[in-house]
Design an enzyme around this catalytic site. Structure first.
Site, mmCIF file in Angstrom:
data_model
loop_
_atom_site.group_PDB
_atom_site.id
_atom_site.type_symbol
_atom_site.label_atom_id
_atom_site.label_comp_id
_atom_site.label_asym_id
_atom_site.label_seq_id
_atom_site.Cartn_x
_atom_site.Cartn_y
_atom_site.Cartn_z
ATOM 1 N N ASN A 155 10.349 -34.686 28.833
ATOM 2 C CA ASN A 155 9.855 -35.440 26.839
ATOM 3 C C ASN A 155 10.631 -36.105 26.416
ATOM 4 O OD1 ASN A 155 7.867 -36.063 25.081
ATOM 5 N ND2 ASN A 155 7.619 -34.414 25.414
ATOM 6 N N ASP A 156 11.013 -35.710 25.242
ATOM 7 C CA ASP A 156 12.501 -36.371 24.681
ATOM 8 C C ASP A 156 12.820 -37.660 25.647
ATOM 9 O OD1 ASP A 156 10.852 -35.377 22.584
ATOM 10 O OD2 ASP A 156 12.741 -34.152 22.223
ATOM 11 N N VAL A 157 13.714 -36.711 26.634
ATOM 12 C CA VAL A 157 15.142 -37.754 27.337
ATOM 13 C C VAL A 157 14.659 -38.943 27.909
ATOM 14 C CG1 VAL A 157 16.096 -35.688 27.599
ATOM 15 C CG2 VAL A 157 14.669 -36.271 29.754
#
Lengths: 100, 492
Positions: free
Chosen positions: B412-414
């Site tokens: 997600n964040d990456v």
């Protein structure tokens, strides 16, 4: 007796060695390498064995026993998990001998 | 030369061989082709050193016994611990590897601290003895000082690693914070340094020290290890474990100096330096400085992120399969969520299916995918993915614009483009995978929740992005079935 500047030279050379060995490592090996270097300092077990070997009072024996116990855990555990991780790395170009 | 002297010489030669094997072992571990032999070489090195140490005597004379004193105790301690560690190490799941490394590393730190404690007690009793024992030369200032410093570092690594282990294992609340925490931690650190310095001063200048000071020193050092690790969140744990790994290495090197054992000095210092570099590489990959990890809290106090416009567009598995059916170049972006769902085997099955259809399939790995840098590679390797299909972020990022379909699973964040565009975002500046530039993106996700950092992902709202809401294994199964169904529809 290793002391003074001789000790400093030794620390410096070993530190450079460690830095050089790691500096060109691909990211895919970071976790196994951290685990592998974790095993390498398991050599502390040898020092703990010497400490327990030289223990004379009961207190020193207890501390030495704890030291050997912890050091052996570092060495044995570190070896097993690193080996387990590394045995899984395979290339698709060269199938492992013996096949699956 | 008498027999004990020959034995002593052989022991020294074995220690030398062990040091060489350990260094060459680490060197071999730095390439995937030789890595496995590397750990085996290092293993032989430690084994040889441990075996010969059973015959170790600091001062070999003609009448010294063959075996080391307390040999039985030593043997029992090694046997007990080896069985436990071997068993736990064999059984643990690959997803739990980071906390096992933390646990074993903590044990090493504790061992180094125990060596320091034992040495300090020895120095204290030596100083208390009315006459010098001739076989025991007076300890030098640097030996006493390094015994204290090594013990401090080792003790911090011991309790700190245990806290890290408990946090990652889920035995402990993720974070533990209170007001004035940093002041308390700082005071605890200063107090342990002060008491440690007094122990050195008392031993060297006053000629003796009350054992209570040594006990207080260890209590403070152990407490500091706990206090400094408590406020650190789970996302930063890999950096902390790597840092403690370097700490243990240093502690081993210092205690090796106290014992005048060159194998310990070299192996410990090499790991100390290598671990420090590894820690910096990891922190850099996460866009965090080491001081940031240790002294501040992730995501707290971040400004409100900009509103994201648009909507998330769901996709049915069959439609997703048809996208894959038509694609030529596919990049799979796995995250820790995939491993938690144990979907890596199914994803590899899906990839094999696609490769059979002569599509180009690659896995893109963010440096911090998984719980440690490189952890995702281990998890994929466990599923049987060959490492030459796995690409690092810097190598794969230029390929996304030419990629027909990118599959994001459990990450997600990456892959969140706000890391590049939104300065107010807490993850601004973190290097990301350029999934947003792919022609089509399929995100396999269980629900609409945010990632670890708790930020909305702008990628999910893009026009070229479709959401496949499913469990990882189930999604992969449906995609494989969808591909097969299309073969049937193709007139076979």
């Amino acid at each position: 007796m290793i002391d003074g500047f001789l000790a400093l030279y030794l620390f410096m050379l070993a530190a450079f060695t460690g830095h050089e060995i790691i500096s060109r490592v691909p990211v895919i090996l970071h976790t196994p390498l951290m685990s592998g270097s974790n095993f390498v300092h398991g050599i502390v077990l040898v020092g703990a064995m010497v400490a327990l070997g030289e223990a004379t009072t009961p207190l020193q024996q207890i501390i030495g026993f704890i030291g050997v116990f912890l050091g052996a855990g570092n060495a044995a555990g570190g070896y097993v998990v690193t080996e387990r991780m590394l045995e899984m790395f395979k290339s698709s170009k060269k199938p492992a001998a013996g096949g699956k | 030369m008498n027999t004990p002297q020959i034995v002593a010489l052989l022991i020294q030669a074995s220690y030398f061989a062990a040091a060489v094997l350990l260094i060459m072992g680490i060197k071999r571990m730095s390439s995937p082709v030789t890595a496995r032999s590397g750990i085996q070489w290092a293993g032989v090195g430690v084994l040889v050193a441990v075996v010969v140490t059973f015959f170790y005597h600091e001062h070999a004379a003609a009448n010294t016994p063959l075996l080391i004193e307390n040999a039985a105790l030593i043997f029992v301690a090694i046997a007990l611990s080896t069985v436990l560690a071997w068993y736990s190490g064999k059984r643990v799941a690959m997803t739990s590897m980071p906390q096992m490394v933390a646990l074993y590393n903590g044990m090493g730190g504790g061992s180094a601290a125990a060596i320091g404690a034992s040495a300090l007690l020895g120095f204290a009793s030596m100083a208390a003895a009315p006459k010098f024992v001739p076989s025991m030369p007076h300890a030098s200032l640097s030996q006493v000082a390094l015994a204290v410093i090594g013990a401090l570092i080792g003790a911090v690594s011991f309790t700190g690693s245990l806290i890290a282990f408990m946090k990652l294992q889920g035995w402990m609340d993720k974070t533990f914070r209170f007001t004035g925490q940093q002041a308390v931690n700082g005071l605890c650190f200063l107090a342990s340094v002060a008491v440690g310095a007094y122990v050195v001063y008392a031993l060297q200048v006053q000629g003796g020290v009350n054992v209570m000071y040594i006990v207080a020193f260890f209590a403070l050092a152990l407490l500091f290890g706990i206090l400094m690790t408590l406020p650190i969140g789970g996302a930063d744990m890999p950096v902390v474990i790597s840092l403690f790994n370097a700490f243990t290495g240093l502690a081993v090197g210092f205690e090796g100096f106290v014992q005048q054992n060159v194998a310990l000095i070299i192996a410990g210092t090499v790991v100390g330096a290598a671990g420090t570099l590894l820690t910096r590489l990891m922190a850099k990959a996460m866009n965090r400085s080491i001081s940031n990890v240790l002294f501040s809290n992730f995501g707290s106090g971040g400004g409100a992120a900009a509103e994201i416009k648009g909507s998330m567009k769901p996709i049915e598995p069959d439609d997703a399969a048809s996208l894959l059916y038509l694609a030529e170049k596919i990049i799979i972006v796995p995250g820790y969520g995939m491993a938690v769902a144990q979907a890596q085997h199914k994803i590899w099955e899906l990839s094999q299916n696609l490769i059979k259809r002569e599509k180009e399939v690659k896995f893109a790995i963010h440096p911090v995918a998984g719980r440690m840098p490189g952890h995702m590679n281990v998890l994929l390797a466990e599923a049987g993915v060959p490492y030459d299909l796995i690409a690092d972020m810097d190598d794969i990022n230029p390929e996304f614009p030419n990629c027909d379909v990118a599959i994001v699973i459990g990450a997600n964040d990456v892959v969140n483009p706000v890391a590049k565009t939104d300065k107010s975002s807490p993850i601004y500046g973190m290097p990301i995978l350029d999934v947003a530039k792919a022609k089509q993106v399929i995100v396999i996700k269980r629900g609409k929740g945010t990632g670890f950092a708790g930020i909305e992902n702008a990628l999910f709202y893009q026009d070229n992005c479709k959401m496949l809401y499913a469990d990882g294994q189930e999604a992969a199964n449906k995609l494989i079935a969808g591909l097969k169904a299309m073969d049937g529809g193709g007139g076979h």
